[in-house]
Design a protein around this motif. Structure first.
Motif, PDB file in Angstrom:
ATOM      1  N   VAL A  60       1.030  -0.986  -8.899  1.00 46.93           N
ATOM      2  CA  VAL A  60       2.355  -0.909  -8.657  1.00 46.93           C
ATOM      3  C   VAL A  60       2.888  -0.299  -8.119  1.00 46.93           C
ATOM      4  N   VAL A  61       3.198   1.017  -8.795  1.00 51.92           N
ATOM      5  CA  VAL A  61       3.820   2.074  -8.114  1.00 51.92           C
ATOM      6  C   VAL A  61       3.166   2.309  -6.819  1.00 51.92           C
ATOM      7  N   LEU A  62       1.668   2.539  -7.038  1.00 53.25           N
ATOM      8  CA  LEU A  62       1.077   3.126  -6.111  1.00 53.25           C
ATOM      9  C   LEU A  62       0.984   1.746  -4.531  1.00 53.25           C
ATOM     10  N   LEU A  63       1.139   0.331  -4.994  1.00 49.85           N
ATOM     11  CA  LEU A  63       1.742  -0.067  -4.311  1.00 49.85           C
ATOM     12  C   LEU A  63       2.710  -0.294  -3.174  1.00 49.85           C
ATOM     13  N   LYS A  64       3.262   0.029  -4.921  1.00 51.21           N
ATOM     14  CA  LYS A  64       4.941   0.090  -3.546  1.00 51.21           C
ATOM     15  C   LYS A  64       5.224   0.785  -2.671  1.00 51.21           C
ATOM     16  N   ASN A  65       4.333   2.171  -3.087  1.00 46.54           N
ATOM     17  CA  ASN A  65       4.887   3.342  -2.466  1.00 46.54           C
ATOM     18  C   ASN A  65       3.958   3.255  -1.208  1.00 46.54           C
ATOM     19  N   ARG A  66       2.890   2.493  -1.057  1.00 46.10           N
ATOM     20  CA  ARG A  66       2.252   2.785   0.309  1.00 46.10           C
ATOM     21  C   ARG A  66       3.216   0.725   1.300  1.00 46.10           C
ATOM     22  N   VAL A  67       4.016   0.272   0.717  1.00 41.17           N
ATOM     23  CA  VAL A  67       4.930  -0.710   1.637  1.00 41.17           C
ATOM     24  C   VAL A  67       6.123   0.493   1.684  1.00 41.17           C
ATOM     25  N   LYS A  68       6.444   1.294   0.766  1.00 42.48           N
ATOM     26  CA  LYS A  68       7.602   2.065   1.267  1.00 42.48           C
ATOM     27  C   LYS A  68       7.153   3.003   2.910  1.00 42.48           C
ATOM     28  N   VAL A  69       5.829   2.734   2.666  1.00 41.02           N
ATOM     29  CA  VAL A  69       5.544   4.217   3.630  1.00 41.02           C
ATOM     30  C   VAL A  69       5.838   3.333   5.484  1.00 41.02           C
ATOM     31  N   ARG A  70       5.264   1.964   4.658  1.00 41.28           N
ATOM     32  CA  ARG A  70       5.150   1.120   5.875  1.00 41.28           C
ATOM     33  C   ARG A  70       6.455   0.619   6.548  1.00 41.28           C
ATOM     34  N   PHE A  71       7.619   0.259   5.148  1.00 41.70           N
ATOM     35  CA  PHE A  71       8.337  -0.330   5.776  1.00 41.70           C
ATOM     36  C   PHE A  71       9.483   1.170   6.752  1.00 41.70           C
ATOM     37  N   ARG A  72       9.826   2.065   6.462  1.00 39.08           N
ATOM     38  CA  ARG A  72      10.458   3.178   7.148  1.00 39.08           C
ATOM     39  C   ARG A  72       8.969   3.546   8.552  1.00 39.08           C
ATOM     40  N   ALA A  73       7.733   3.366   8.246  1.00 39.46           N
ATOM     41  CA  ALA A  73       7.159   3.832   9.944  1.00 39.46           C
ATOM     42  C   ALA A  73       7.262   1.907  10.175  1.00 39.46           C
ATOM     43  N   ALA A  74       7.704   1.534  10.203  1.00 43.95           N
ATOM     44  CA  ALA A  74       8.463  -0.015  10.896  1.00 43.95           C
ATOM     45  C   ALA A  74       9.270   0.294  11.639  1.00 43.95           C
ATOM     46  N   THR A  75       9.049  -0.492  13.176  1.00 43.30           N
ATOM     47  CA  THR A  75      10.339   0.341  14.338  1.00 43.30           C
ATOM     48  C   THR A  75      10.931  -1.339  14.919  1.00 43.30           C
ATOM     49  N   SER A  83       7.949  -6.171   5.711  1.00 41.36           N
ATOM     50  CA  SER A  83       8.274  -5.462   4.348  1.00 41.36           C
ATOM     51  C   SER A  83       8.728  -5.255   2.849  1.00 41.36           C
ATOM     52  N   ALA A  84      10.193  -5.328   3.720  1.00 45.30           N
ATOM     53  CA  ALA A  84      10.776  -5.514   2.852  1.00 45.30           C
ATOM     54  C   ALA A  84      10.340  -6.647   1.454  1.00 45.30           C
ATOM     55  N   LEU A  85      10.048  -7.813   2.529  1.00 43.01           N
ATOM     56  CA  LEU A  85       9.263  -9.203   1.289  1.00 43.01           C
ATOM     57  C   LEU A  85       7.964  -8.730   0.920  1.00 43.01           C
ATOM     58  N   LEU A  86       7.079  -7.938   1.043  1.00 45.35           N
ATOM     59  CA  LEU A  86       5.630  -7.677   0.574  1.00 45.35           C
ATOM     60  C   LEU A  86       6.704  -6.789  -0.333  1.00 45.35           C
ATOM     61  N   LEU A  87       7.616  -6.062  -0.548  1.00 47.09           N
ATOM     62  CA  LEU A  87       7.660  -4.881  -1.496  1.00 47.09           C
ATOM     63  C   LEU A  87       8.543  -6.107  -2.680  1.00 47.09           C
ATOM     64  N   TRP A  88       9.299  -6.860  -2.302  1.00 51.32           N
ATOM     65  CA  TRP A  88       9.383  -7.429  -2.902  1.00 51.32           C
ATOM     66  C   TRP A  88       9.049  -8.858  -3.889  1.00 51.32           C
ATOM     67  N   LEU A  89       7.555  -9.212  -3.213  1.00 52.45           N
ATOM     68  CA  LEU A  89       6.849 -10.527  -3.664  1.00 52.45           C
ATOM     69  C   LEU A  89       5.905  -8.587  -4.379  1.00 52.45           C
TER      70      LEU A  89
END
Length: 137
Positions: A60-75, A83-89
């Motif tokens: 979960v921590v690994l997946l969460k960190n990957r999604v956080k990177v995607r969230f920060r990279a989203a423009t 990305s926020a929805l994926l993190l919540w899921l």
């Protein structure tokens, strides 16, 4: 003196991982003692449950960190929202994964209660792990 090369599972297993499992066993057994919804019939079951929790929480921590990177990279707002929805899921879904995996592996000999009790348990596990790591570093 050089240490021998780490092979197999020892390549991924660190002393911090072993300490984490010990912390999880202590927290889990305290939960068993004080929360009627949390049940483990034997110490072996609680140890195996702690190992399971360690594995699931690391994923979960690994997946969460990957999604956080995607969230920060989203423009775009859509990218940020997705990305926020994926993190919540991931954060909510992981609790159900824990509950179902425990039920599948241990049957009635281990019960972590329901969604809210397992959420509280996981929060306490993560806080205890962080506290012990800080104490030992």
């Amino acid at each position: 003196m050089e240490t021998p090369e780490r092979t197999g599972i020892m390549r991924w297993l660190t002393p911090a991982d072993v300490v984490d499992v010990f912390v999880y066993v202590v927290v889990l057994n305290l939960a068993v003692e004080y929360l009627p919804l949390v049940i483990t019939e034997t110490f072996t079951a609680s140890l195996l449950t702690a190992l399971l929790l360690k594995v699931v929480l690391e994923v979960v921590v690994l997946l969460k960190n990957r999604v956080k990177v995607r969230f920060r990279a989203a423009t775009t707002p859509v990218g940020k929202g997705a990305s926020a929805l994926l993190l919540w899921l991931i954060l909510v879904g992981s609790k159900f994964v824990v509950l179902e995996t425990v039920a599948w592996l241990f049957g009635g000999s281990v019960s972590l209660g329901g969604f809210f009790s397992v959420t509280g348990l996981i929060i306490v596990l993560m806080l205890a792990r962080a506290g012990v790591r800080r104490l030992l570093s």
